[in-house]
Scaffold this motif. Structure first.
Motif, PDB file in Angstrom:
ATOM      1  N   ARG A 108     -41.108 -14.222  27.554  1.00 11.60           N
ATOM      2  CA  ARG A 108     -40.643 -15.100  28.055  1.00 11.60           C
ATOM      3  C   ARG A 108     -38.877 -15.334  28.442  1.00 11.60           C
ATOM      4  NH1 ARG A 108     -45.391 -14.482  29.292  1.00 11.60           N
ATOM      5  NH2 ARG A 108     -43.664 -14.693  31.284  1.00 11.60           N
ATOM      6  N   PRO A 109     -38.904 -16.880  28.700  1.00  9.63           N
ATOM      7  CA  PRO A 109     -37.694 -16.554  29.057  1.00  9.63           C
ATOM      8  C   PRO A 109     -37.180 -17.682  27.965  1.00  9.63           C
ATOM      9  CG  PRO A 109     -38.872 -17.426  31.423  1.00  9.63           C
ATOM     10  CD  PRO A 109     -39.990 -16.833  30.066  1.00  9.63           C
ATOM     11  N   GLY A 110     -35.596 -17.627  27.706  1.00 17.89           N
ATOM     12  CA  GLY A 110     -35.257 -17.874  26.508  1.00 17.89           C
ATOM     13  C   GLY A 110     -35.172 -17.625  25.358  1.00 17.89           C
ATOM     14  N   VAL A 111     -36.193 -16.432  24.998  1.00 19.62           N
ATOM     15  CA  VAL A 111     -36.913 -15.921  23.918  1.00 19.62           C
ATOM     16  C   VAL A 111     -35.889 -14.947  23.967  1.00 19.62           C
ATOM     17  CG1 VAL A 111     -38.185 -15.633  22.171  1.00 19.62           C
ATOM     18  CG2 VAL A 111     -39.094 -17.815  24.053  1.00 19.62           C
ATOM     19  N   PRO A 112     -35.630 -14.633  22.576  1.00 15.75           N
ATOM     20  CA  PRO A 112     -34.501 -13.224  21.941  1.00 15.75           C
ATOM     21  C   PRO A 112     -35.296 -12.247  22.010  1.00 15.75           C
ATOM     22  CG  PRO A 112     -33.900 -14.887  20.730  1.00 15.75           C
ATOM     23  CD  PRO A 112     -34.740 -14.985  21.157  1.00 15.75           C
ATOM     24  N   PHE A 113     -35.568 -10.689  22.405  1.00 11.42           N
ATOM     25  CA  PHE A 113     -36.606 -10.192  21.867  1.00 11.42           C
ATOM     26  C   PHE A 113     -35.947  -8.471  22.102  1.00 11.42           C
ATOM     27  CE2 PHE A 113     -38.541 -12.096  24.893  1.00 11.42           C
ATOM     28  CZ  PHE A 113     -40.359 -11.855  24.499  1.00 11.42           C
ATOM     29  N   SER A 114     -36.234  -7.377  21.420  1.00  4.29           N
ATOM     30  CA  SER A 114     -35.836  -5.799  21.133  1.00  4.29           C
ATOM     31  C   SER A 114     -36.267  -5.228  21.981  1.00  4.29           C
ATOM     32  CB  SER A 114     -35.829  -5.616  20.063  1.00  4.29           C
ATOM     33  OG  SER A 114     -37.216  -5.184  19.482  1.00  4.29           O
ATOM     34  N   ALA A 115     -35.646  -4.199  22.727  1.00  6.07           N
ATOM     35  CA  ALA A 115     -35.590  -3.203  23.397  1.00  6.07           C
ATOM     36  C   ALA A 115     -36.983  -3.123  23.563  1.00  6.07           C
ATOM     37  CB  ALA A 115     -35.382  -2.009  24.086  1.00  6.07           C
ATOM     38  N   GLU A 116     -37.602  -2.675  21.701  1.00  6.92           N
ATOM     39  CA  GLU A 116     -38.947  -2.158  21.545  1.00  6.92           C
ATOM     40  C   GLU A 116     -39.637  -3.507  22.098  1.00  6.92           C
ATOM     41  OE1 GLU A 116     -36.070  -1.658  19.920  1.00  6.92           O
ATOM     42  OE2 GLU A 116     -35.886  -0.063  19.531  1.00  6.92           O
ATOM     43  N   ASP A 163     -40.297 -16.348  37.789  1.00  7.90           N
ATOM     44  CA  ASP A 163     -41.416 -15.476  37.266  1.00  7.90           C
ATOM     45  C   ASP A 163     -42.295 -15.411  36.745  1.00  7.90           C
ATOM     46  OD1 ASP A 163     -40.476 -15.137  41.082  1.00  7.90           O
ATOM     47  OD2 ASP A 163     -39.784 -13.027  40.564  1.00  7.90           O
ATOM     48  N   ALA A 164     -41.461 -15.250  35.911  1.00  8.00           N
ATOM     49  CA  ALA A 164     -42.373 -15.410  34.429  1.00  8.00           C
ATOM     50  C   ALA A 164     -43.052 -16.419  34.352  1.00  8.00           C
ATOM     51  CB  ALA A 164     -41.402 -14.784  33.325  1.00  8.00           C
ATOM     52  N   GLU A 165     -42.748 -17.481  34.328  1.00  5.55           N
ATOM     53  CA  GLU A 165     -43.190 -18.427  33.449  1.00  5.55           C
ATOM     54  C   GLU A 165     -44.418 -18.881  35.360  1.00  5.55           C
ATOM     55  OE1 GLU A 165     -40.782 -21.809  34.227  1.00  5.55           O
ATOM     56  OE2 GLU A 165     -39.357 -21.711  32.841  1.00  5.55           O
ATOM     57  N   ALA A 166     -44.086 -18.446  36.056  1.00  2.24           N
ATOM     58  CA  ALA A 166     -45.337 -18.676  37.306  1.00  2.24           C
ATOM     59  C   ALA A 166     -46.857 -17.302  36.592  1.00  2.24           C
ATOM     60  CB  ALA A 166     -45.217 -17.849  38.553  1.00  2.24           C
ATOM     61  N   ALA A 167     -46.278 -16.092  35.972  1.00  2.00           N
ATOM     62  CA  ALA A 167     -47.241 -15.346  35.861  1.00  2.00           C
ATOM     63  C   ALA A 167     -47.724 -15.507  34.540  1.00  2.00           C
ATOM     64  CB  ALA A 167     -46.189 -14.066  35.611  1.00  2.00           C
ATOM     65  N   ALA A 168     -47.087 -16.719  33.176  1.00  2.00           N
ATOM     66  CA  ALA A 168     -47.358 -17.363  31.754  1.00  2.00           C
ATOM     67  C   ALA A 168     -48.545 -17.238  31.773  1.00  2.00           C
ATOM     68  CB  ALA A 168     -46.309 -17.948  31.655  1.00  2.00           C
ATOM     69  N   PRO A 169     -49.774 -16.693  30.777  1.00  2.00           N
ATOM     70  CA  PRO A 169     -50.595 -17.497  30.772  1.00  2.00           C
ATOM     71  C   PRO A 169     -51.317 -18.864  30.602  1.00  2.00           C
ATOM     72  CG  PRO A 169     -49.878 -16.421  28.878  1.00  2.00           C
ATOM     73  CD  PRO A 169     -49.059 -15.705  29.784  1.00  2.00           C
ATOM     74  N   GLU A 170     -52.515 -19.057  30.627  1.00  2.00           N
ATOM     75  CA  GLU A 170     -52.172 -20.173  30.595  1.00  2.00           C
ATOM     76  C   GLU A 170     -52.636 -21.116  29.060  1.00  2.00           C
ATOM     77  OE1 GLU A 170     -56.553 -20.116  31.811  1.00  2.00           O
ATOM     78  OE2 GLU A 170     -55.993 -21.034  34.134  1.00  2.00           O
ATOM     79  N   THR A 171     -52.492 -22.350  28.954  1.00  2.00           N
ATOM     80  CA  THR A 171     -52.294 -22.260  27.271  1.00  2.00           C
ATOM     81  C   THR A 171     -53.354 -22.641  26.880  1.00  2.00           C
ATOM     82  OG1 THR A 171     -52.377 -24.824  28.451  1.00  2.00           O
ATOM     83  CG2 THR A 171     -50.189 -24.633  28.142  1.00  2.00           C
ATOM     84  N   GLU A 172     -53.434 -22.578  25.369  1.00  2.00           N
ATOM     85  CA  GLU A 172     -54.889 -22.492  24.754  1.00  2.00           C
ATOM     86  C   GLU A 172     -55.763 -24.165  25.650  1.00  2.00           C
ATOM     87  OE1 GLU A 172     -56.140 -22.785  19.937  1.00  2.00           O
ATOM     88  OE2 GLU A 172     -54.174 -22.545  20.853  1.00  2.00           O
ATOM     89  N   GLN A 173     -55.270 -25.513  26.040  1.00  2.00           N
ATOM     90  CA  GLN A 173     -55.357 -26.257  26.364  1.00  2.00           C
ATOM     91  C   GLN A 173     -56.872 -26.051  26.965  1.00  2.00           C
ATOM     92  OE1 GLN A 173     -53.093 -29.845  26.045  1.00  2.00           O
ATOM     93  NE2 GLN A 173     -53.495 -29.942  23.964  1.00  2.00           N
ATOM     94  N   ASP A 174     -55.926 -25.483  28.496  1.00  2.00           N
ATOM     95  CA  ASP A 174     -56.408 -25.546  29.385  1.00  2.00           C
ATOM     96  C   ASP A 174     -57.581 -24.009  29.814  1.00  2.00           C
ATOM     97  OD1 ASP A 174     -54.478 -27.319  30.419  1.00  2.00           O
ATOM     98  OD2 ASP A 174     -53.279 -26.056  31.321  1.00  2.00           O
ATOM     99  N   GLN A 175     -57.819 -23.205  28.891  1.00  2.00           N
ATOM    100  CA  GLN A 175     -58.010 -21.544  28.589  1.00  2.00           C
ATOM    101  C   GLN A 175     -60.150 -22.713  28.306  1.00  2.00           C
ATOM    102  OE1 GLN A 175     -56.407 -19.153  25.591  1.00  2.00           O
ATOM    103  NE2 GLN A 175     -55.404 -19.398  27.679  1.00  2.00           N
ATOM    104  N   PRO A 176     -60.971 -21.985  28.875  1.00  2.00           N
ATOM    105  CA  PRO A 176     -61.815 -22.349  28.578  1.00  2.00           C
ATOM    106  C   PRO A 176     -62.178 -21.990  27.260  1.00  2.00           C
ATOM    107  CG  PRO A 176     -62.355 -20.568  30.325  1.00  2.00           C
ATOM    108  CD  PRO A 176     -60.925 -21.591  30.101  1.00  2.00           C
ATOM    109  N   PRO A 177     -64.190 -22.189  26.452  1.00  2.00           N
ATOM    110  CA  PRO A 177     -64.409 -21.398  25.407  1.00  2.00           C
ATOM    111  C   PRO A 177     -64.360 -20.159  25.078  1.00  2.00           C
ATOM    112  CG  PRO A 177     -65.505 -23.126  25.018  1.00  2.00           C
ATOM    113  CD  PRO A 177     -64.264 -23.380  27.115  1.00  2.00           C
ATOM    114  N   THR A 178     -63.605 -18.959  24.447  1.00  2.00           N
ATOM    115  CA  THR A 178     -63.828 -17.414  24.415  1.00  2.00           C
ATOM    116  C   THR A 178     -65.139 -17.633  23.423  1.00  2.00           C
ATOM    117  OG1 THR A 178     -61.428 -16.878  23.884  1.00  2.00           O
ATOM    118  CG2 THR A 178     -63.022 -15.521  23.646  1.00  2.00           C
TER     119      THR A 178
END
Length: 226
Positions: A108-116, A163-178
């Motif tokens: 996700r944008p703005g979040v630091p990550f390692s190569a791994e 592009d990353a934000e467009a491909a981001a999964p829906e938030t928990e509130q938007d998702q139907p029950p699992t």
């Protein structure tokens, strides 16, 4: 996947050598031409050619390897203007399976990550060997898809935010029950029906087809993540 024994910029030298050979009147470049121009060992050139072919920069045939239009755009300026070549590379690689995997991953944008971290987020199935995917991150940096901070951490480049934000999964509130899983049902998962050793022995065309298929599958699955 790119070979792990050669740095990404040296593998880009292979592309540049193919372009250089094919602009001197030759229809295609052979491995010995590339070895003479780059000084790389032949055993490292072959997997590099497969990777460059699988990502749309080269094509292969009986006569050898030929650059695509995108490959010429990147490889021609590489010897004299690497900064400009990297900019072009980032543009043309947006059509590649590598870009689609990154845009559809959990990076996700703005979040630091390692190569791994990035490698784990991109690989299509969790049992795949991590090392080649870590090496793929070098290519992401070369294409300016990720940027390195002063502390060595990596962040998604600004140009990829939309592009990353467009491909981001829906938030928990938007998702139907699992739905509750049926204990009697078999476990589901994505398992590649070939080993890494078998992948390295595929032809360039078959290798590219496998990786493009994996990218499509992963893109679909990434949209369904909870």
């Amino acid at each position: 996947m790119p070979p792990v024994s050669i740095q990404a910029d040296r593998q880009m030298d292979v592309l540049s050598a193919v372009v250089s050979t094919c602009t001197t009147g030759r229809s295609a470049a052979k491995v010995h031409d590339i070895a003479q121009e780059t000084g790389l060992e032949r055993k490292g050139i072959h997997p590099t050619l497969r990777f460059l072919t699988g990502t749309g920069l080269l094509t292969s045939g009986p006569a050898g390897w030929t650059p695509t239009v995108s490959g010429v755009r990147v490889g021609h300026p590489w010897a004299t203007d690497r900064d400009g070549a990297r900019t072009i590379f980032g543009e043309v690689w947006r059509e590649s399976w590598v870009y689609r995997l990154l845009a559809g991953s959990s990076v996700r944008p703005g979040v630091p990550f390692s190569a791994e971290d990035i490698a784990k987020a991109m690989r299509p199935y969790p049992t795949s060997t991590l090392t080649p995917w870590v090496h793929l991150v070098d290519w992401l940096e070369l294409a300016r898809y990720v940027q390195r901070d002063s502390d060595g951490s990596l962040r998604l480049a600004t140009a990829l935010h939309d592009d990353a934000e467009a491909a981001a999964p829906e938030t928990e509130q938007d998702q139907p029950p699992t739905p509750t899983a049926d204990p009697a049902s078999p476990a589901l998962g994505l398992v590649l029906p070939v080993s890494m050793d078998q992948l390295t022995h595929l032809t360039a065309e078959d290798y590219g087809a496998v990786m493009r298929s994996l990218a499509t599958i992963y893109e679909v699955l990434s949209r369904q993540r909870a």
